[in-house]
Design a protein around this motif. Structure first.
Motif, PDB file in Angstrom:
ATOM      1  N   ARG A   1       1.029  -1.198   0.120  1.00  0.00           N
ATOM      2  CA  ARG A   1      -0.084  -0.167   0.004  1.00  0.00           C
ATOM      3  C   ARG A   1       0.893   1.190  -0.126  1.00  0.00           C
ATOM      4  O   ARG A   1       1.868   1.337   0.756  1.00  0.00           O
TER       5      ARG A   1
ATOM      6  N   GLU B   1      -7.027   4.360   9.193  1.00  0.00           N
ATOM      7  CA  GLU B   1      -8.358   3.633   9.313  1.00  0.00           C
ATOM      8  C   GLU B   1      -8.356   2.719   8.120  1.00  0.00           C
ATOM      9  O   GLU B   1      -7.743   2.819   7.303  1.00  0.00           O
ATOM     10  N   ASP B   2      -9.540   1.908   8.196  1.00  0.00           N
ATOM     11  CA  ASP B   2      -9.846   0.882   7.118  1.00  0.00           C
ATOM     12  C   ASP B   2     -10.131   1.713   5.777  1.00  0.00           C
ATOM     13  O   ASP B   2     -10.671   2.695   5.924  1.00  0.00           O
ATOM     14  N   THR B   3      -9.830   1.034   4.900  1.00  0.00           N
ATOM     15  CA  THR B   3     -10.172   1.774   3.550  1.00  0.00           C
ATOM     16  C   THR B   3     -10.928   0.912   2.440  1.00  0.00           C
ATOM     17  O   THR B   3     -10.864  -0.436   2.810  1.00  0.00           O
ATOM     18  N   PHE B   4     -11.357   1.232   1.452  1.00  0.00           N
ATOM     19  CA  PHE B   4     -12.161   0.345   0.711  1.00  0.00           C
ATOM     20  C   PHE B   4     -11.396  -0.853   0.130  1.00  0.00           C
ATOM     21  O   PHE B   4     -11.821  -1.982  -0.075  1.00  0.00           O
ATOM     22  N   PHE B   5     -10.083  -0.548  -0.276  1.00  0.00           N
ATOM     23  CA  PHE B   5      -9.207  -1.616  -0.779  1.00  0.00           C
ATOM     24  C   PHE B   5      -8.456  -2.332   0.028  1.00  0.00           C
ATOM     25  O   PHE B   5      -8.018  -3.543  -0.337  1.00  0.00           O
TER      26      PHE B   5
ATOM     27  N   PRO C   1      -9.426  -3.355   3.527  1.00  0.00           N
ATOM     28  CA  PRO C   1     -10.430  -3.077   4.859  1.00  0.00           C
ATOM     29  C   PRO C   1      -9.897  -3.361   6.134  1.00  0.00           C
ATOM     30  O   PRO C   1     -10.001  -2.829   7.277  1.00  0.00           O
ATOM     31  N   ASN C   2      -8.948  -4.262   6.488  1.00  0.00           N
ATOM     32  CA  ASN C   2      -8.327  -4.492   7.833  1.00  0.00           C
ATOM     33  C   ASN C   2      -6.853  -5.020   7.565  1.00  0.00           C
ATOM     34  O   ASN C   2      -6.377  -6.167   7.359  1.00  0.00           O
TER      35      ASN C   2
END
Length: 76
Positions: A21, A33-37, A39-40
């Motif tokens: 990333r 924080e979590d993102t769309f691509f 998530p965790n």
């Protein structure tokens, strides 16, 4: 365990052997924080080695068969 490299306004997170990333932020405030691509991102694991060094133009980050060249002047 993820590896993280920060160079000026760029953050590289190596999450697994094949997922990384890359994030750029003008104010050096990165999103945790979590993102769309991704998530965790705590669900990922990377146990490999990361090598980084500088040459005249770039900061070079190597892991597995990948090489990332970050320009030393990455002010946007």
């Amino acid at each position: 365990m993820k590896k993280e490299i920060i160079v000026d306004k760029i953050r590289i997170q190596i999450l697994s052997n094949d997922i990384l990333r890359i994030e750029y932020n003008e104010k050096n405030k990165f999103l945790d924080e979590d993102t769309f691509f991704i998530p965790n991102r705590n669900n990922y694991s990377f146990d490999g080695n990361v090598e980084s060094y500088e040459n005249n133009e770039f900061i070079v980050v190597k892991f597995n068969n990948l090489e990332i060249n970050i320009p030393k002047n990455n002010n946007g």
